[in-house]
Design a protein around this motif. Structure first.
Motif, mmCIF file in Angstrom:
data_model
loop_
_atom_site.group_PDB
_atom_site.id
_atom_site.type_symbol
_atom_site.label_atom_id
_atom_site.label_comp_id
_atom_site.label_asym_id
_atom_site.label_seq_id
_atom_site.Cartn_x
_atom_site.Cartn_y
_atom_site.Cartn_z
ATOM 1 N N ALA A 113 15.519 -35.417 -19.654
ATOM 2 C CA ALA A 113 14.716 -36.498 -20.719
ATOM 3 C C ALA A 113 13.708 -35.615 -21.318
ATOM 4 O O ALA A 113 13.273 -36.265 -22.549
ATOM 5 N N HIS A 114 13.439 -34.558 -21.380
ATOM 6 C CA HIS A 114 12.429 -33.955 -22.353
ATOM 7 C C HIS A 114 13.209 -32.806 -23.048
ATOM 8 O O HIS A 114 12.625 -31.915 -23.785
ATOM 9 N N VAL A 115 14.517 -32.758 -23.147
ATOM 10 C CA VAL A 115 15.283 -31.874 -23.932
ATOM 11 C C VAL A 115 15.284 -32.521 -25.417
ATOM 12 O O VAL A 115 15.735 -33.611 -25.618
ATOM 13 N N SER A 116 14.931 -31.663 -26.400
ATOM 14 C CA SER A 116 14.925 -32.156 -27.697
ATOM 15 C C SER A 116 15.981 -31.394 -28.701
ATOM 16 O O SER A 116 16.637 -31.970 -29.288
ATOM 17 N N ARG A 117 16.310 -30.151 -28.215
ATOM 18 C CA ARG A 117 17.539 -29.440 -29.003
ATOM 19 C C ARG A 117 18.162 -28.331 -28.102
ATOM 20 O O ARG A 117 17.491 -27.733 -27.218
ATOM 21 N N ILE A 118 19.416 -28.073 -28.556
ATOM 22 C CA ILE A 118 20.038 -27.163 -27.634
ATOM 23 C C ILE A 118 20.710 -26.073 -28.599
ATOM 24 O O ILE A 118 21.147 -26.483 -29.657
ATOM 25 N N ARG A 119 20.133 -24.763 -28.139
ATOM 26 C CA ARG A 119 20.706 -23.735 -29.041
ATOM 27 C C ARG A 119 21.678 -22.931 -28.340
ATOM 28 O O ARG A 119 22.071 -23.306 -27.162
ATOM 29 N N GLU A 120 22.449 -21.908 -29.052
ATOM 30 C CA GLU A 120 23.309 -21.165 -28.280
ATOM 31 C C GLU A 120 22.850 -20.452 -26.808
ATOM 32 O O GLU A 120 23.551 -20.502 -26.092
ATOM 33 N N LYS A 121 21.770 -19.926 -26.781
ATOM 34 C CA LYS A 121 21.327 -19.400 -25.401
ATOM 35 C C LYS A 121 19.829 -20.018 -25.062
ATOM 36 O O LYS A 121 19.206 -19.452 -24.122
ATOM 37 N N GLU A 122 19.515 -20.958 -25.876
ATOM 38 C CA GLU A 122 18.080 -21.565 -25.488
ATOM 39 C C GLU A 122 18.046 -23.115 -25.416
ATOM 40 O O GLU A 122 19.126 -23.807 -26.127
#
Length: 236
Positions: A195-204
């Motif tokens: 619920a607090h995730v705003s973005r997904i990167r390759e390793k983060e």
């Protein structure tokens, strides 16, 4: 409860208000309408208080996503519900911690369920009890950003405080998911509240408070699938 609907189409606003009035009296739910994003922001700056904001994403003056960012600068925790015919924009909405997405034209049952969920949220969500420094402490899962383990202890990190207690990380995830069902593993030592995730990167993964957490290679595929399932489940 006092809700706001902001849409530059007056016909839609009239339909929205009509659907709400079919189910709720003005003593139970009041809807304030705005056709202008600027007028809505002005009302907030003048001290008007509402319990939730229903925002059309596609508006000419200031689009709903930009409007939501401005609202978040002023009101960090207020629920925001997006109204859109473009569900692919749902991912972007997690940058501003959207409460839900409703597809236009809005179905009555979906709108009523959202209002009931908002009413439940305003009454306070259930918490979990952890033993912190010898005392039973209630922690609301929606406040938790992530949980990490070190040896036999876990640290529960919220926006304002960190709690430490002796518990296995797997047991913590099971406990919090028994109430919220929004926690998933991103590392053998870390679980995150989606619920607090705003973005997904390759390793983060980037949280809505700008915190950055590492995703292990072994967890990435499963986490990404779980997060997209979570996003889809929030679209009504």
């Amino acid at each position: 409860m006092r809700f706001v609907v902001c849409d530059d189409e007056k016909v839609f606003i009239n339909q929205f208000e009509s659907v709400v009035s079919e189910r709720y009296s003005r003593l139970d739910v009041t809807v304030e309408s705005f056709c202008s994003s600027i007028d809505l922001l002005k009302s907030i700056d003048e001290g008007q208080s509402y319990d939730a904001y229903f925002l059309d994403i596609e508006m000419d003056e200031i689009d709903g996503m930009s409007l939501a960012r401005e609202i978040r600068k002023r009101l960090h925790e207020i629920p925001i519900v997006f109204l859109t015919s473009h569900i692919e924009m749902a991912i972007d909405g997690y940058e501003v911690a959207a409460f839900r997405f409703l597809k236009k034209p809005v179905e009555k049952d979906k709108l009523y369920q959202t209002i009931e969920d908002l009413k439940q949220l305003s009454r306070g969500r259930k918490g979990v009890v952890l033993k912190i420094e010898g005392e039973d402490t209630v922690i609301v899962p929606s406040d938790v950003l992530f949980i990490e383990s070190e040896n036999n202890d876990i640290r529960v990190i919220t926006k304002n405080k960190t709690y430490t207690t002796r518990m296995k990380l797997a047991d913590a995830m099971e406990l919090f998911n028994s109430v919220a069902d929004t926690f998933t593993r991103i590392h053998r030592c870390t679980i995150v509240n989606m619920a607090h995730v705003s973005r997904i990167r390759e390793k983060e993964v980037v949280l809505d408070n700008a915190a950055v957490l590492a995703i292990s290679r072994g967890c990435f595929k499963e986490f990404k699938a779980a997060f997209y399932d979570y996003v889809k489940s929030s679209v009504r």
